[in-house]
Design an enzyme around this catalytic site. Structure first.
Site, PDB file in Angstrom:
ATOM      1  N   ARG A  69     124.282  -2.997-116.401  1.00 23.24           N
ATOM      2  CA  ARG A  69     125.051  -2.871-117.641  1.00 23.24           C
ATOM      3  C   ARG A  69     124.422  -1.780-118.498  1.00 23.24           C
ATOM      4  O   ARG A  69     123.210  -1.591-118.486  1.00 23.24           O
ATOM      5  CB  ARG A  69     125.022  -4.185-118.425  1.00 23.24           C
ATOM      6  CG  ARG A  69     125.837  -5.289-117.838  1.00 23.24           C
ATOM      7  CD  ARG A  69     125.916  -6.479-118.782  1.00 23.24           C
ATOM      8  NE  ARG A  69     124.641  -7.098-119.017  1.00 23.24           N
ATOM      9  CZ  ARG A  69     123.887  -6.953-120.109  1.00 23.24           C
ATOM     10  NH1 ARG A  69     124.287  -6.182-121.093  1.00 23.24           N
ATOM     11  NH2 ARG A  69     122.742  -7.572-120.228  1.00 23.24           N
ATOM     12  N   TYR A 209     129.844  -0.699-111.731  1.00 22.99           N
ATOM     13  CA  TYR A 209     128.868  -1.772-111.516  1.00 22.99           C
ATOM     14  C   TYR A 209     129.090  -2.998-112.393  1.00 22.99           C
ATOM     15  O   TYR A 209     129.351  -2.879-113.587  1.00 22.99           O
ATOM     16  CB  TYR A 209     127.451  -1.241-111.801  1.00 22.99           C
ATOM     17  CG  TYR A 209     126.379  -2.067-111.110  1.00 22.99           C
ATOM     18  CD1 TYR A 209     125.966  -1.756-109.824  1.00 22.99           C
ATOM     19  CD2 TYR A 209     125.810  -3.168-111.725  1.00 22.99           C
ATOM     20  CE1 TYR A 209     125.007  -2.519-109.177  1.00 22.99           C
ATOM     21  CE2 TYR A 209     124.847  -3.934-111.084  1.00 22.99           C
ATOM     22  CZ  TYR A 209     124.443  -3.599-109.814  1.00 22.99           C
ATOM     23  OH  TYR A 209     123.498  -4.359-109.170  1.00 22.99           O
ATOM     24  N   LYS A 218     131.476 -10.183-118.789  1.00 23.54           N
ATOM     25  CA  LYS A 218     130.855 -10.006-120.113  1.00 23.54           C
ATOM     26  C   LYS A 218     131.871  -9.461-121.130  1.00 23.54           C
ATOM     27  O   LYS A 218     131.864  -9.852-122.289  1.00 23.54           O
ATOM     28  CB  LYS A 218     129.648  -9.077-120.009  1.00 23.54           C
ATOM     29  CG  LYS A 218     128.582  -9.539-119.029  1.00 23.54           C
ATOM     30  CD  LYS A 218     127.988 -10.861-119.425  1.00 23.54           C
ATOM     31  CE  LYS A 218     126.816 -11.231-118.506  1.00 23.54           C
ATOM     32  NZ  LYS A 218     126.238 -12.534-118.840  1.00 23.54           N
ATOM     33  N   HIS A 238     127.148 -17.645-123.993  1.00 23.80           N
ATOM     34  CA  HIS A 238     126.381 -17.177-122.834  1.00 23.80           C
ATOM     35  C   HIS A 238     125.511 -18.352-122.356  1.00 23.80           C
ATOM     36  O   HIS A 238     124.300 -18.374-122.567  1.00 23.80           O
ATOM     37  CB  HIS A 238     125.530 -15.990-123.276  1.00 23.80           C
ATOM     38  CG  HIS A 238     124.849 -15.261-122.166  1.00 23.80           C
ATOM     39  ND1 HIS A 238     123.745 -14.471-122.359  1.00 23.80           N
ATOM     40  CD2 HIS A 238     125.128 -15.187-120.845  1.00 23.80           C
ATOM     41  CE1 HIS A 238     123.365 -13.947-121.206  1.00 23.80           C
ATOM     42  NE2 HIS A 238     124.179 -14.363-120.279  1.00 23.80           N
ATOM     43  N   SER A 260     119.043 -13.017-120.543  1.00 24.58           N
ATOM     44  CA  SER A 260     119.048 -12.576-119.148  1.00 24.58           C
ATOM     45  C   SER A 260     117.610 -12.603-118.601  1.00 24.58           C
ATOM     46  O   SER A 260     116.666 -12.341-119.343  1.00 24.58           O
ATOM     47  CB  SER A 260     119.612 -11.155-119.052  1.00 24.58           C
ATOM     48  OG  SER A 260     120.828 -11.081-119.757  1.00 24.58           O
ATOM     49  N   CYS A 262     115.807 -15.168-117.563  1.00 27.31           N
ATOM     50  CA  CYS A 262     114.986 -16.321-117.946  1.00 27.31           C
ATOM     51  C   CYS A 262     115.299 -17.537-117.079  1.00 27.31           C
ATOM     52  O   CYS A 262     115.003 -18.674-117.452  1.00 27.31           O
ATOM     53  CB  CYS A 262     115.174 -16.666-119.422  1.00 27.31           C
ATOM     54  SG  CYS A 262     114.403 -15.473-120.523  1.00 27.31           S
ATOM     55  N   GLY A 263     115.956 -17.332-115.936  1.00 27.07           N
ATOM     56  CA  GLY A 263     116.119 -18.425-114.968  1.00 27.07           C
ATOM     57  C   GLY A 263     117.314 -19.326-115.204  1.00 27.07           C
ATOM     58  O   GLY A 263     117.285 -20.502-114.849  1.00 27.07           O
ATOM     59  N   ASP A 285     126.501 -19.082-116.117  1.00 28.77           N
ATOM     60  CA  ASP A 285     126.352 -17.944-117.037  1.00 28.77           C
ATOM     61  C   ASP A 285     127.157 -18.055-118.332  1.00 28.77           C
ATOM     62  O   ASP A 285     126.686 -17.624-119.372  1.00 28.77           O
ATOM     63  CB  ASP A 285     126.744 -16.648-116.306  1.00 28.77           C
ATOM     64  CG  ASP A 285     126.280 -15.392-117.028  1.00 28.77           C
ATOM     65  OD1 ASP A 285     125.163 -15.414-117.574  1.00 28.77           O
ATOM     66  OD2 ASP A 285     127.031 -14.411-117.061  1.00 28.77           O
ATOM     67  N   ASN A 376     117.683  -5.003-110.183  1.00 28.37           N
ATOM     68  CA  ASN A 376     118.941  -5.628-110.647  1.00 28.37           C
ATOM     69  C   ASN A 376     119.949  -5.754-109.489  1.00 28.37           C
ATOM     70  O   ASN A 376     121.151  -5.812-109.704  1.00 28.37           O
ATOM     71  CB  ASN A 376     119.532  -4.804-111.798  1.00 28.37           C
ATOM     72  CG  ASN A 376     120.645  -5.554-112.534  1.00 28.37           C
ATOM     73  OD1 ASN A 376     120.565  -6.769-112.748  1.00 28.37           O
ATOM     74  ND2 ASN A 376     121.715  -4.853-112.912  1.00 28.37           N
ATOM     75  N   ARG A 378     122.231  -7.404-106.743  1.00 23.63           N
ATOM     76  CA  ARG A 378     123.040  -8.615-106.999  1.00 23.63           C
ATOM     77  C   ARG A 378     123.669  -9.178-105.734  1.00 23.63           C
ATOM     78  O   ARG A 378     123.958  -8.442-104.783  1.00 23.63           O
ATOM     79  CB  ARG A 378     124.182  -8.255-107.957  1.00 23.63           C
ATOM     80  CG  ARG A 378     123.718  -7.796-109.343  1.00 23.63           C
ATOM     81  CD  ARG A 378     123.429  -8.962-110.217  1.00 23.63           C
ATOM     82  NE  ARG A 378     122.713  -8.599-111.433  1.00 23.63           N
ATOM     83  CZ  ARG A 378     122.519  -9.436-112.435  1.00 23.63           C
ATOM     84  NH1 ARG A 378     122.988 -10.655-112.381  1.00 23.63           N
ATOM     85  NH2 ARG A 378     121.833  -9.070-113.493  1.00 23.63           N
ATOM     86  N   GLU A 505     110.484 -29.328-111.815  1.00 19.46           N
ATOM     87  CA  GLU A 505     109.801 -30.204-112.782  1.00 19.46           C
ATOM     88  C   GLU A 505     110.490 -30.166-114.154  1.00 19.46           C
ATOM     89  O   GLU A 505     110.279 -31.045-114.983  1.00 19.46           O
ATOM     90  CB  GLU A 505     108.321 -29.801-112.934  1.00 19.46           C
ATOM     91  CG  GLU A 505     107.539 -29.716-111.631  1.00 19.46           C
ATOM     92  CD  GLU A 505     107.408 -31.050-110.886  1.00 19.46           C
ATOM     93  OE1 GLU A 505     107.909 -32.081-111.384  1.00 19.46           O
ATOM     94  OE2 GLU A 505     106.819 -31.046-109.784  1.00 19.46           O
ATOM     95  N   ASN A 506     111.321 -29.158-114.368  1.00 18.39           N
ATOM     96  CA  ASN A 506     112.054 -29.116-115.647  1.00 18.39           C
ATOM     97  C   ASN A 506     112.992 -30.311-115.791  1.00 18.39           C
ATOM     98  O   ASN A 506     113.464 -30.613-116.892  1.00 18.39           O
ATOM     99  CB  ASN A 506     112.831 -27.800-115.774  1.00 18.39           C
ATOM    100  CG  ASN A 506     111.899 -26.600-115.862  1.00 18.39           C
ATOM    101  OD1 ASN A 506     110.732 -26.755-116.231  1.00 18.39           O
ATOM    102  ND2 ASN A 506     112.383 -25.422-115.521  1.00 18.39           N
TER     103      ASN A 506
HETATM  104  O1  O2Y Z   1     123.855  -5.707-114.537  1.00 22.65           O
HETATM  105  C1  O2Y Z   1     124.956  -6.272-114.601  1.00 22.65           C
HETATM  106  O2  O2Y Z   1     125.998  -5.640-114.676  1.00 22.65           O
HETATM  107  C2  O2Y Z   1     125.036  -7.706-114.559  1.00 22.65           C
HETATM  108  S1  O2Y Z   1     124.416  -8.499-115.967  1.00 22.65           S
HETATM  109  C3  O2Y Z   1     124.588 -10.191-115.697  1.00 22.65           C
HETATM  110  C4  O2Y Z   1     125.184 -10.640-114.539  1.00 22.65           C
HETATM  111  C5  O2Y Z   1     125.329 -11.995-114.335  1.00 22.65           C
HETATM  112  C6  O2Y Z   1     124.929 -12.856-115.308  1.00 22.65           C
HETATM  113  N1  O2Y Z   1     124.351 -12.415-116.444  1.00 22.65           N
HETATM  114  C7  O2Y Z   1     124.139 -11.116-116.653  1.00 22.65           C
HETATM  115  C8  O2Y Z   1     123.467 -10.753-117.943  1.00 22.65           C
HETATM  116  O3  O2Y Z   1     123.090  -9.617-118.183  1.00 22.65           O
HETATM  117  O4  O2Y Z   1     123.307 -11.663-118.781  1.00 22.65           O
HETATM  118 MN    MN Z   2     124.257 -13.538-118.274  1.00 20.65          MN
END
Ligand code: O2Y
Ligand code: MN
Length: 594
Positions: A69, A209, A218, A238, A260, A262-263, A285, A376, A378, A505-506
């Site tokens: 992004r 992309y 998004k 989000h 983004s 952070c799991g 997401d 990044n 995917r 464990e969370n």
């Molecule tokens: O880099 C991208 O275009 C994807 S960004 C993304 C993809 C899936 C879920 N969350 C995100 C994010 O940036 O929060």
């Molecule tokens: Mn996201």
């Protein structure tokens, strides 16, 4: 096709502007999906992976200048700059159209224009909304098939005059007569990801992309939907959504906002270590939440698939994601093994000899700079392939949200878990959410960045108005609103060791959240919120030193006092638009600390 006059007019107008060679209305069928993959393979944009290793899956390598992004090329084009607010890039809508019109003129020459009707959310759900993306990229069509619900059934729901969000996308690389295409067409120096909140339109140019091009995600489901949500009294967030079931069969649905990297995907698919507890995935997401007649907030996952980060995903960190991506998936910018499988950093096995990296070159050696997969990189995988997808994940009525978690990556200060005193205090916690920057984001690693409600790059309007919207939702929902919590899995001790083991464990923290939603679970009142008492989190069978547990739940008053000026500075960005309730919350925190 369709009798929707406004849709047909818009398509005709766009075709007139973009001058494609061909127009194809997408029907969302399996055949169509397969056709898109074959088109990409035939043109050299993609390659089939081994049918034994990754059945019906392809590998795509993007242009190295088009890998993520682009926040600095993302614009909110509201009539007034103040409506975009201090956290967005703003451009006057007319001015932006003046920029875009010449770029889009003839931009699809030599290409096919695909019309992709899509539903964000189960088709026909009262919480769902419809969009139509026009794109000149078969990669976008294939990804939209996985990430959204595409096709004729959407046009049926739209009827002759239903509402849709028009989304126009071009890779920005017209082809001259006879010109051979490149594997990943884009226009690296001319990217524009633009949103028009008043007219609810999206125009995206120059990138093929992810979030720049799959406009349902998004651009629509967060930036434009956040505006619609404010106008119509709902929430576009989000957030992941998970279904938690206790050994006694008590079910809670939890939504969680994390910045983004952070799991979020890992938490949405977590395998609990606590015996008898079950986590199932509703979404990883985005959450759309609306009030139902009973006064409670119900959420859907508007998406249909996962667009997950590949590096770091493995059978230890996320076995369910690994199963989800085992077939029928699209891999972008990962490495390729000689036997036709995918490979990335921290996948389960060492890099084999003759590994091909994301540039398509033989990967020479492993070091920390030269990665085989782009950081990044995917996978696009159907949500239905996730082994722990919840049975109700496509319920058109949504799932009742019991709790909202905020969280970030914080090595010091922020305790493992706390509950807010109230919805207003919870809104304050969300609005001051901050996370340490990871290597993936621009800026110094470790530096704290405020990312309110994890919406910093995704709020389609002035964030101060967004905070007010949260407060207004609380006023409407009253006692029926979800309980709000703040969690932090990322605390480190002074000697650097992780204080909390994280991952499965969370579930121990989720158990406490579940108890708190039912008015149980022990807490101690502190200046920053309601913290679990030292033995409130079930640590049975977990080898965690008592001192570490105490540290995880310690409130360092002096450290918190030092944060007050940072919070004030953060709030000052919003000027007099900042809701007075939030200043009041900050003043109260300061008083409680003194
Ligand atoms: O880099 C991208 O275009 C994807 S960004 C993304 C993809 C899936 C879920 N969350 C995100 C994010 O940036 O929060
Ligand atoms: Mn996201």
């Amino acid at each position: 096709m369709t009798n929707h006059t406004a849709l047909k007019d818009w398509v005709a107008k766009t075709a007139e502007l973009c001058q494609p060679d061909k127009i194809v209305w997408c029907d969302g069928s399996k055949d169509e999906y397969q056709r898109m993959l074959q088109i990409m393979v035939d043109s050299g944009s993609a390659q089939w992976l081994s049918p034994e290793r990754k059945p019906n899956s392809i590998l795509v390598r993007s242009d190295p200048a088009d890998v993520a992004r682009v926040e600095d090329r993302t614009f909110i084009c509201s009539n007034y700059e103040a409506d975009a607010g201090p956290t967005n890039h703003w451009k006057d809508p007319e001015e932006m159209h003046e920029i875009l019109r010449p770029l889009f003129r003839n931009c699809m020459r030599g290409r096919t224009m695909y019309i992709i009707p899509f539903s964000m959310g189960p088709v026909g759900s009262p919480i769902a909304h419809i969009g139509v993306e026009i794109s000149d990229s078969p990669y976008v069509v294939a990804n939209m098939h996985i990430m959204t619900r595409v096709g004729s059934k959407v046009l049926e729901v739209l009827g002759d005059d239903g509402e849709f969000v028009p989304c126009i996308h071009s890779v920005g690389k017209p082809l001259a007569f006879g010109e051979k295409d490149v594997p990943w067409p884009c226009n690296a120096d001319n990217k524009y990801i633009t949103h028009f909140p008043e007219t609810k339109e999206i125009w995206s140019y120059g990138s093929g992309y992810g979030g720049n091009a799959l406009l349902g995600k998004k651009c629509f489901a967060l930036r434009i939907a956040s505006v619609m949500a404010k106008e119509q009294g709902w929430m576009a967030e989000h957030m992941l959504i998970l279904k938690l079931t206790s050994p006694q069969g008590v079910v809670k649905h939890i939504a969680a906002a994390f910045p983004s990297a952070c799991g979020k995907t890992n938490l949405a698919m977590l395998t609990p270590t606590l015996p008898g507890w079950k986590v199932e995935t509703v979404g990883d997401d985005i959450a759309w939440m609306k009030f139902k007649e009973d006064g409670y907030l119900y959420a859907i996952n508007p998406e249909n698939g996962f667009f997950g980060v590949a590096p770091g995903t493995n059978t230890k960190t996320n076995p369910n994601a690994m199963a989800a991506l085992s077939k029928n998936s699209i891999f972008t910018n990962v490495g390729k093994t000689p036997d036709g499988d995918v490979w990335w950093e921290d996948i389960d096995r060492p890099a084999p000899d003759l590994l091909i990296d994301w540039h398509g070159k033989e990967w020479v050696h492993y070091d920390s700079v030269n990665k085989a997969a782009h950081p990044n990189a995917r996978f696009t995988a159907p949500a239905s392939q996730c082994p722990v997808i919840a049975d109700n994940w496509e319920d058109p009525a949504g799932v009742k949200i019991d709790a909202i978690l905020f969280g970030g990556r914080r090595s010091t200060g922020q305790p493992l878990a706390l509950q807010s005193f109230s919805w207003e205090h919870g809104t304050f916690l969300g609005s001051t959410m901050a996370s340490q920057k990871t290597a993936a984001a621009a800026g110094k690693v470790g530096e704290l960045r405020f990312d309110p409600m994890a919406m910093l790059p995704f709020c389609g309007y002035n964030m101060a108005d967004y905070f007010q919207h949260w407060l207004d939702m609380g006023a409407t929902g009253g006692d029926k609103m979800p309980r709000i919590f703040y969690v932090n899995w990322f605390r480190r001790a002074e000697d650097g060791h992780w204080l909390w083991p994280g991952f499965g464990e969370n579930s121990r923290v989720l158990k406490w959240v579940c108890e708190r939603c039912d008015g149980a679970g022990d807490v101690v009142e502190t200046p920053i919120g309601l913290l679990p008492t030292n033995d409130a989190i079930d640590t049975t069978g977990l080898d965690i030193p008592e001192d570490d547990m105490a540290e995880l739940l310690r409130v360092d008053v002096d450290e918190w006092k030092q944060k007050i000026p940072l919070f004030r500075e953060h709030y000052a960005k919003f000027g007099d638009k900042l809701p007075s309730e939030l200043t009041k919350q900050l003043d109260s925190l300061e008083e409680r600390l003194n």
